[in-house]
Design an enzyme around this catalytic site. Structure first.
Site, PDB file in Angstrom:
ATOM      1  N   THR A 131       6.498   7.092   9.930  1.00  0.00           N
ATOM      2  CA  THR A 131       5.512   7.604   8.981  1.00  0.00           C
ATOM      3  C   THR A 131       4.104   7.608   9.576  1.00  0.00           C
ATOM      4  O   THR A 131       3.795   6.794  10.457  1.00  0.00           O
ATOM      5  CB  THR A 131       5.512   6.710   7.715  1.00  0.00           C
ATOM      6  OG1 THR A 131       4.371   6.999   6.926  1.00  0.00           O
ATOM      7  CG2 THR A 131       5.460   5.226   8.065  1.00  0.00           C
ATOM      8  N   ASP A 132       3.256   8.479   9.051  1.00  0.00           N
ATOM      9  CA  ASP A 132       1.844   8.486   9.485  1.00  0.00           C
ATOM     10  C   ASP A 132       1.088   7.265   8.948  1.00  0.00           C
ATOM     11  O   ASP A 132      -0.027   6.981   9.398  1.00  0.00           O
ATOM     12  CB  ASP A 132       1.144   9.783   9.042  1.00  0.00           C
ATOM     13  CG  ASP A 132       1.061   9.952   7.528  1.00  0.00           C
ATOM     14  OD1 ASP A 132       1.685   9.162   6.783  1.00  0.00           O
ATOM     15  OD2 ASP A 132       0.367  10.891   7.073  1.00  0.00           O
ATOM     16  N   GLU A 133       1.708   6.525   8.004  1.00  0.00           N
ATOM     17  CA  GLU A 133       0.986   5.404   7.395  1.00  0.00           C
ATOM     18  C   GLU A 133       0.729   4.275   8.388  1.00  0.00           C
ATOM     19  O   GLU A 133      -0.120   3.416   8.159  1.00  0.00           O
ATOM     20  CB  GLU A 133       1.723   4.905   6.132  1.00  0.00           C
ATOM     21  CG  GLU A 133       1.921   6.041   5.144  1.00  0.00           C
ATOM     22  CD  GLU A 133       2.376   5.625   3.753  1.00  0.00           C
ATOM     23  OE1 GLU A 133       2.140   4.482   3.364  1.00  0.00           O
ATOM     24  OE2 GLU A 133       2.952   6.486   3.064  1.00  0.00           O
ATOM     25  N   TYR A 156       4.663  -2.067   3.611  1.00  0.00           N
ATOM     26  CA  TYR A 156       5.520  -0.952   4.042  1.00  0.00           C
ATOM     27  C   TYR A 156       5.086  -0.445   5.407  1.00  0.00           C
ATOM     28  O   TYR A 156       5.883  -0.385   6.352  1.00  0.00           O
ATOM     29  CB  TYR A 156       5.477   0.194   3.008  1.00  0.00           C
ATOM     30  CG  TYR A 156       6.028   1.501   3.552  1.00  0.00           C
ATOM     31  CD1 TYR A 156       7.368   1.608   3.942  1.00  0.00           C
ATOM     32  CD2 TYR A 156       5.213   2.633   3.694  1.00  0.00           C
ATOM     33  CE1 TYR A 156       7.880   2.797   4.458  1.00  0.00           C
ATOM     34  CE2 TYR A 156       5.715   3.825   4.208  1.00  0.00           C
ATOM     35  CZ  TYR A 156       7.049   3.893   4.594  1.00  0.00           C
ATOM     36  OH  TYR A 156       7.546   5.077   5.118  1.00  0.00           O
ATOM     37  N   LYS A 160       6.976  -0.600   9.095  1.00  0.00           N
ATOM     38  CA  LYS A 160       7.307   0.606   9.882  1.00  0.00           C
ATOM     39  C   LYS A 160       6.614   0.539  11.247  1.00  0.00           C
ATOM     40  O   LYS A 160       7.205   0.927  12.261  1.00  0.00           O
ATOM     41  CB  LYS A 160       6.878   1.877   9.127  1.00  0.00           C
ATOM     42  CG  LYS A 160       7.706   2.218   7.908  1.00  0.00           C
ATOM     43  CD  LYS A 160       9.172   2.520   8.203  1.00  0.00           C
ATOM     44  CE  LYS A 160       9.382   3.837   8.901  1.00  0.00           C
ATOM     45  NZ  LYS A 160      10.837   4.181   9.012  1.00  0.00           N
ATOM     46  N   ASN A 185       3.315  12.671   4.079  1.00  0.00           N
ATOM     47  CA  ASN A 185       4.067  12.574   2.812  1.00  0.00           C
ATOM     48  C   ASN A 185       4.973  13.784   2.610  1.00  0.00           C
ATOM     49  O   ASN A 185       4.507  14.918   2.678  1.00  0.00           O
ATOM     50  CB  ASN A 185       3.103  12.514   1.623  1.00  0.00           C
ATOM     51  CG  ASN A 185       2.422  11.176   1.501  1.00  0.00           C
ATOM     52  OD1 ASN A 185       1.699  10.752   2.394  1.00  0.00           O
ATOM     53  ND2 ASN A 185       2.651  10.500   0.385  1.00  0.00           N
ATOM     54  N   ASP A 286      -5.844   0.717  -9.965  1.00  0.00           N
ATOM     55  CA  ASP A 286      -5.568   1.204  -8.617  1.00  0.00           C
ATOM     56  C   ASP A 286      -4.523   0.327  -7.928  1.00  0.00           C
ATOM     57  O   ASP A 286      -4.377  -0.857  -8.240  1.00  0.00           O
ATOM     58  CB  ASP A 286      -6.870   1.210  -7.792  1.00  0.00           C
ATOM     59  CG  ASP A 286      -6.848   2.266  -6.713  1.00  0.00           C
ATOM     60  OD1 ASP A 286      -5.792   2.897  -6.506  1.00  0.00           O
ATOM     61  OD2 ASP A 286      -7.903   2.474  -6.067  1.00  0.00           O
TER      62      ASP A 286
HETATM   63  P1  NAD Z   1      14.493   6.839   0.727  1.00  0.00           P
HETATM   64  O1  NAD Z   1      13.991   5.552   0.190  1.00  0.00           O
HETATM   65  O2  NAD Z   1      14.655   8.017  -0.182  1.00  0.00           O
HETATM   66  O3  NAD Z   1      15.932   6.618   1.415  1.00  0.00           O
HETATM   67  C1  NAD Z   1      16.215   5.517   2.230  1.00  0.00           C
HETATM   68  C2  NAD Z   1      17.726   5.483   2.461  1.00  0.00           C
HETATM   69  O4  NAD Z   1      18.013   4.368   3.305  1.00  0.00           O
HETATM   70  C3  NAD Z   1      18.537   5.284   1.164  1.00  0.00           C
HETATM   71  O5  NAD Z   1      19.658   6.142   1.160  1.00  0.00           O
HETATM   72  C4  NAD Z   1      18.973   3.818   1.239  1.00  0.00           C
HETATM   73  O6  NAD Z   1      20.206   3.570   0.590  1.00  0.00           O
HETATM   74  C5  NAD Z   1      19.082   3.624   2.745  1.00  0.00           C
HETATM   75  N1  NAD Z   1      18.895   2.224   3.139  1.00  0.00           N
HETATM   76  C6  NAD Z   1      17.904   1.380   2.737  1.00  0.00           C
HETATM   77  N2  NAD Z   1      18.072   0.164   3.298  1.00  0.00           N
HETATM   78  C7  NAD Z   1      19.179   0.244   4.076  1.00  0.00           C
HETATM   79  C8  NAD Z   1      19.873  -0.675   4.903  1.00  0.00           C
HETATM   80  N3  NAD Z   1      19.425  -1.934   5.047  1.00  0.00           N
HETATM   81  N4  NAD Z   1      20.963  -0.254   5.567  1.00  0.00           N
HETATM   82  C9  NAD Z   1      21.416   1.024   5.426  1.00  0.00           C
HETATM   83  N5  NAD Z   1      20.824   1.928   4.633  1.00  0.00           N
HETATM   84  C10 NAD Z   1      19.714   1.544   3.963  1.00  0.00           C
HETATM   85  O7  NAD Z   1      13.541   7.172   1.958  1.00  0.00           O
HETATM   86  P2  NAD Z   1      12.981   8.582   2.462  1.00  0.00           P
HETATM   87  O8  NAD Z   1      11.771   8.917   1.701  1.00  0.00           O
HETATM   88  O9  NAD Z   1      14.102   9.539   2.549  1.00  0.00           O
HETATM   89  O10 NAD Z   1      12.502   8.164   3.935  1.00  0.00           O
HETATM   90  C11 NAD Z   1      13.426   8.210   5.022  1.00  0.00           C
HETATM   91  C12 NAD Z   1      12.699   7.754   6.278  1.00  0.00           C
HETATM   92  O11 NAD Z   1      11.601   8.613   6.537  1.00  0.00           O
HETATM   93  C13 NAD Z   1      12.137   6.333   6.196  1.00  0.00           C
HETATM   94  O12 NAD Z   1      12.313   5.715   7.449  1.00  0.00           O
HETATM   95  C14 NAD Z   1      10.666   6.549   5.907  1.00  0.00           C
HETATM   96  O13 NAD Z   1       9.888   5.499   6.415  1.00  0.00           O
HETATM   97  C15 NAD Z   1      10.410   7.845   6.653  1.00  0.00           C
HETATM   98  N6  NAD Z   1       9.319   8.689   6.102  1.00  0.00           N
HETATM   99  C16 NAD Z   1       9.280   8.987   4.780  1.00  0.00           C
HETATM  100  C17 NAD Z   1       8.267   9.815   4.306  1.00  0.00           C
HETATM  101  C18 NAD Z   1       8.200  10.217   2.844  1.00  0.00           C
HETATM  102  O14 NAD Z   1       7.236  10.856   2.435  1.00  0.00           O
HETATM  103  N7  NAD Z   1       9.188   9.909   2.033  1.00  0.00           N
HETATM  104  C19 NAD Z   1       7.288  10.306   5.167  1.00  0.00           C
HETATM  105  C20 NAD Z   1       7.362   9.957   6.525  1.00  0.00           C
HETATM  106  C21 NAD Z   1       8.391   9.155   6.973  1.00  0.00           C
HETATM  107  P1  TYD Z   2       3.428   7.838  -3.177  1.00  0.00           P
HETATM  108  O1  TYD Z   2       4.192   9.033  -3.637  1.00  0.00           O
HETATM  109  O2  TYD Z   2       3.863   6.486  -3.626  1.00  0.00           O
HETATM  110  O3  TYD Z   2       3.360   7.926  -1.570  1.00  0.00           O
HETATM  111  P2  TYD Z   2       2.478   7.028  -0.527  1.00  0.00           P
HETATM  112  O4  TYD Z   2       1.949   5.832  -1.208  1.00  0.00           O
HETATM  113  O5  TYD Z   2       3.500   6.692   0.513  1.00  0.00           O
HETATM  114  O6  TYD Z   2       1.412   7.964  -0.024  1.00  0.00           O
HETATM  115  O7  TYD Z   2       1.911   8.025  -3.610  1.00  0.00           O
HETATM  116  C1  TYD Z   2       1.189   9.180  -3.254  1.00  0.00           C
HETATM  117  C2  TYD Z   2      -0.231   8.982  -3.762  1.00  0.00           C
HETATM  118  O8  TYD Z   2      -0.199   8.995  -5.204  1.00  0.00           O
HETATM  119  C3  TYD Z   2      -0.839   7.682  -3.359  1.00  0.00           C
HETATM  120  O9  TYD Z   2      -2.240   7.865  -3.126  1.00  0.00           O
HETATM  121  C4  TYD Z   2      -0.646   6.774  -4.581  1.00  0.00           C
HETATM  122  C5  TYD Z   2      -0.716   7.754  -5.741  1.00  0.00           C
HETATM  123  N1  TYD Z   2       0.112   7.431  -6.919  1.00  0.00           N
HETATM  124  C6  TYD Z   2      -0.461   7.487  -8.181  1.00  0.00           C
HETATM  125  O10 TYD Z   2      -1.649   7.810  -8.347  1.00  0.00           O
HETATM  126  N2  TYD Z   2       0.326   7.183  -9.266  1.00  0.00           N
HETATM  127  C7  TYD Z   2       1.639   6.834  -9.153  1.00  0.00           C
HETATM  128  O11 TYD Z   2       2.310   6.533 -10.188  1.00  0.00           O
HETATM  129  C8  TYD Z   2       2.217   6.792  -7.847  1.00  0.00           C
HETATM  130  C9  TYD Z   2       3.651   6.397  -7.649  1.00  0.00           C
HETATM  131  C10 TYD Z   2       1.415   7.110  -6.746  1.00  0.00           C
END
Ligand code: NAD
Ligand code: TYD
Length: 351
Positions: A131-133, A156, A160, A185, A286
């Site tokens: 992630t970019d975070e 988180y 990562k 995101n 917040d």
């Molecule tokens: P998600 O939470 O939707 O899915 C995570 C999956 O991993 C689930 O299917 C869960 O069952 C599985 N999992 C969790 N713990 C596990 C374990 N211990 N063993 C095996 N499986 C396990 O997540 P996502 O949003 O699809 O993100 C997927 C990846 O991409 C993550 O590594 C996340 O850090 C990265 N990522 C996400 C975003 C985003 O915006 N969602 C952006 C950049 C990177």
């Molecule tokens: P989120 O979807 O949780 O992604 P991330 O924290 O990984 O960026 O949140 C996106 C943005 O929205 C973040 O600035 C937090 C804000 N947010 C709210 O304002 N209300 C909410 O209920 C949630 C879940 C997030």
């Protein structure tokens, strides 16, 4: 590459990656290892579950002996590692779960690959999805580049960042053929409704308040999940070993502006009077340590591997809303049970 282990393939992004690989590469065997936590859902993959080049294995990436079995049983050539705990708010309430899966789990997976490949890295690849975070929080200007110093600020992002460091350590120490991407995101179909966009879509449908943290001034750079899956495919095949690629949409939105756009689109699609959904916006306490702004410079990926996002935000958001409206049963299933308890706890002080 023939046998590809995808971890976390039942989750949001993982399911789109699995579907893409299963459909585009019939010559590959795709093995999906997922623990099916609250975020994992096999309904996300119902359309490809019977494909002959797809196998689901339920298991935890922290379980070293199970990993050893999987690597030798399926003769794994490449890993695409997405399994993670992924929600910042949950990491604030339960940081150790994030250290366990994201740090220990990634280390266990790296170690299993190292043991099984045993120094023979011909046509092998370990692709870590991050992630970019990890780069921290930007002020009002500037971008994250691949060489931006890590400065994670939530449990988180710190977990990562720890996993990214381990992947690079295995590259330098054991010559493991790794590649890493750091993405902004995501949003799109199958997004779990604890994250901002799907939570807001669900709440508009339920006529419940739309909780906006702080003043809604925080900025995120949003990318359509199918574009991320495409980028992962490109990097898996063409990425240079040892390199990192940033993935992003050049699509920055202040949360409050995004929610207003979402409200407008939802009113149109639901045939409601303009302004109906906006009345649900509620400013709430917040998030602790809330990162102000994320913005990715993805020009390395564009210049070196030719990847660009394919949809505009308005198109992607519109398709996302349509998917949620057409898949109310999916939404009902994932919001029953544990989700209600999570929601009550997370937003308890605000409603
Ligand atoms: P998600 O939470 O939707 O899915 C995570 C999956 O991993 C689930 O299917 C869960 O069952 C599985 N999992 C969790 N713990 C596990 C374990 N211990 N063993 C095996 N499986 C396990 O997540 P996502 O949003 O699809 O993100 C997927 C990846 O991409 C993550 O590594 C996340 O850090 C990265 N990522 C996400 C975003 C985003 O915006 N969602 C952006 C950049 C990177
Ligand atoms: P989120 O979807 O949780 O992604 P991330 O924290 O990984 O960026 O949140 C996106 C943005 O929205 C973040 O600035 C937090 C804000 N947010 C709210 O304002 N209300 C909410 O209920 C949630 C879940 C997030």
């Amino acid at each position: 590459m023939k046998n590809i282990l995808v971890t976390g393939g039942a989750g949001f992004i993982g399911s789109h990656v699995v579907r893409r690989l299963v459909r585009q590469y019939p010559q590959y065997q795709i093995i999906n290892l997922d623990a099916l936590t609250y975020a994992g859902n096999l309904e996300n993959l119902s359309d490809i579950q019977d494909a002959t080049n797809y196998t689901f294995v339920k298991g935890n990436i922290c379980d070293a002996s199970h990993l050893d079995e999987i690597f030798s049983q399926y003769q794994i050539d490449a890993v695409v590692h997405l399994a993670a705990e992924s929600h910042v708010d949950r990491s604030i309430t339960d940081p150790l779960a994030f250290v366990q899966t994201n740090v220990i789990g990634t280390a266990s997976l790296l170690n299993a690959a190292k043991k099984y490949w045993n120094g023979n890295y011909t046509d092998k690849r370990f692709y870590h999805v991050s992630t970019d975070e990890v780069y921290g929080s930007l002020g009002e200007t500037g971008f994250f580049y691949e060489n931006t110093a890590y400065d994670p600020r939530s449990p988180y992002s710190a977990s990562k960042a720890g996993s990214d460091h381990l992947v690079r350590a295995f590259y330098h120490t054991y010559k493991m053929p790794v590649v890493i991407s750091n993405c902004s995101n995501n949003y799109g179909p199958n997004h779990f409704p604890e994250k901002l966009i799907p939570l807001s879509i669900n709440n508009i449908l339920q006529k419940k308040p739309l909780p906006v943290y702080g003043k809604g001034e925080n900025v995120r750079d949003w990318l359509y999940v199918l574009d991320h899956a495409h980028a992962i495919d490109v990097i898996l095949h063409k990425g240079v070993t040892g390199e990192t690629y940033n993935i992003g949409g050049h699509n920055e939105w202040k949360n409050i502006d995004l929610i207003r756009l979402l409200c407008k689109l939802m009113d149109e699609k639901l045939g409601q009077a303009p302004g109906t959904s906006e009345q649900l916006i509620t400013f709430v306490t917040d998030r602790a340590g809330h990162d102000l702004r994320y913005a990715i410079d993805a020009s390395k990926l564009k210049d070196e591997l030719g990847w660009l996002p394919s949809v505009t935000f308005e198109q992607g958001l519109s398709q996302t809303i349509d998917w949620f409206l057409e898949n109310k049963e999916w939404l009902d299933h994932v919001t029953s049970g544990d989700y209600q308890a999570y929601y009550e706890k997370q937003y308890a002080n605000n409603h």
